[in-house]
Design an enzyme around this catalytic site. Sequence first.
Site, short mmCIF file in Angstrom:
data_model
loop_
_atom_site.label_atom_id
_atom_site.label_comp_id
_atom_site.label_asym_id
_atom_site.label_seq_id
_atom_site.Cartn_x
_atom_site.Cartn_y
_atom_site.Cartn_z
N LYS A 41 1.24 -0.93 0.28
CA LYS A 41 0.18 -0.20 -0.02
C LYS A 41 0.51 0.79 0.31
CE LYS A 41 -2.20 1.94 3.78
NZ LYS A 41 -2.12 2.82 4.29
N ASP B 114 -3.26 4.66 -1.73
CA ASP B 114 -4.88 4.54 -0.64
C ASP B 114 -4.49 6.44 -0.45
OD1 ASP B 114 -6.12 4.44 1.77
OD2 ASP B 114 -4.14 4.87 3.01
N LYS C 278 -7.00 7.79 -1.02
CA LYS C 278 -8.24 8.93 -0.22
C LYS C 278 -9.27 9.53 -0.82
CE LYS C 278 -7.63 6.82 4.30
NZ LYS C 278 -6.04 6.90 3.65
N ASP D 225 -13.67 14.79 -2.78
CA ASP D 225 -13.78 15.95 -4.28
C ASP D 225 -15.69 15.52 -5.20
OD1 ASP D 225 -13.47 18.14 -5.71
OD2 ASP D 225 -11.58 17.78 -4.80
N THR E 34 -10.97 5.82 11.24
CA THR E 34 -11.21 5.77 12.35
C THR E 34 -11.22 6.72 13.60
OG1 THR E 34 -9.41 4.48 12.35
CG2 THR E 34 -11.61 3.85 11.82
N ARG F 50 3.84 -1.82 10.81
CA ARG F 50 5.27 -2.15 11.66
C ARG F 50 5.38 -3.33 11.88
NH1 ARG F 50 3.42 3.32 14.23
NH2 ARG F 50 0.92 2.59 13.82
O1 C5P Z 1 1.60 0.09 10.88
P1 C5P Z 1 0.31 0.00 11.51
O2 C5P Z 1 0.16 -1.49 10.85
O3 C5P Z 1 -0.56 0.28 12.51
O4 C5P Z 1 0.00 0.09 9.95
C1 C5P Z 1 -1.58 1.14 9.65
C2 C5P Z 1 -1.27 1.58 8.22
O5 C5P Z 1 -2.43 1.13 7.66
C3 C5P Z 1 -1.42 2.83 7.94
O6 C5P Z 1 -0.64 2.67 6.52
C4 C5P Z 1 -2.61 3.41 8.83
O7 C5P Z 1 -2.18 4.86 8.10
C5 C5P Z 1 -3.35 2.34 7.43
N1 C5P Z 1 -4.52 3.35 8.06
C6 C5P Z 1 -5.15 2.91 10.08
N2 C5P Z 1 -5.98 3.14 9.99
C7 C5P Z 1 -7.23 3.62 9.36
C8 C5P Z 1 -6.63 3.61 8.40
C9 C5P Z 1 -6.32 3.40 7.88
O8 C5P Z 1 -4.18 2.46 10.35
N3 C5P Z 1 -8.24 3.61 10.15
#
Ligand code: C5P
Length: 242
Positions: free
Chosen positions: A35, A62, A64, A67, A124, A215
């Site tokens: 992503k 991603d 989003k 518009d 979220t 991560r």
């Molecule tokens: O490192 P981690 O597993 O927390 O990364 C989660 C990914 O999902 C990040 O790119 C974050 O921006 C995205 N994301 C999120 N929660 C959301 C929407 C997207 O963690 N509600």
Amino acid sequence: MIEDNKRVIVALDYPDADSAIAMAQRLDPAISRVKVGKELFTRCGPSIVERLQGLGFELFLDLKFHDIPNTVAKACGVAAELGVWMVNVHASGGRRMMEAAREEVEKRSVGPARTSLIAVTVLTSMERSDLAEMGLDIEPIEQVKRLAALTERSGLDGVVCSAQEASAIRQLAGDNFQLITPGIRPAGSEVGDQRRIMTPADAIAAGSTYLVVGRPITGATDPKAAALAVQAEVDAALTASL
Ligand code: C5P
């Protein structure tokens, strides 16, 4: 149920191309997708998409989009021409915006499979009080359900949602409606700044289709092995749900 043996999408949350490519080279396109989000794309533009595709990865762009219908549709059309596997918009842009985006993606997709078009419902990060300030005096989950239903009626392929929202959406949506779920933490991994997390197995049991994992994979000593371990947990959960 959707037939797809690659359910893990690795979030390449990096500020520049070199770091993102270095991580991609430690992953395996046969095991997971990747992503690219706003920071990396704003820095590098479409070249990062092409370079990752050159390494064999299918890619979720991603960005989003939100518009007027024409503007979002054209942007999604360009994403489809880039051959991305998935792109997204904000469902709060409304039905006409989503339908226009879907038509443009259908027209301009290249390659054997059409680019998937999904929507974000309620971020979220938003709580009830944030919605109230915007004039929506309801629980976030109610707005999530409304927007997920609108997304499906507009002909999109699915929504991004937290694993906590997945079962409620799964109940109202068709079997092929895709739920793309971030906030995944395999047992024993660092929670970091995520607030509401779920293990890969629990997310699949709740009805998720694809898991966005950053991560826990990119920070692992062996990212490819970590991605494989998440996929193995997903496979076991999918088998158990049959
Ligand atoms: O490192 P981690 O597993 O927390 O990364 C989660 C990914 O999902 C990040 O790119 C974050 O921006 C995205 N994301 C999120 N929660 C959301 C929407 C997207 O963690 N509600």
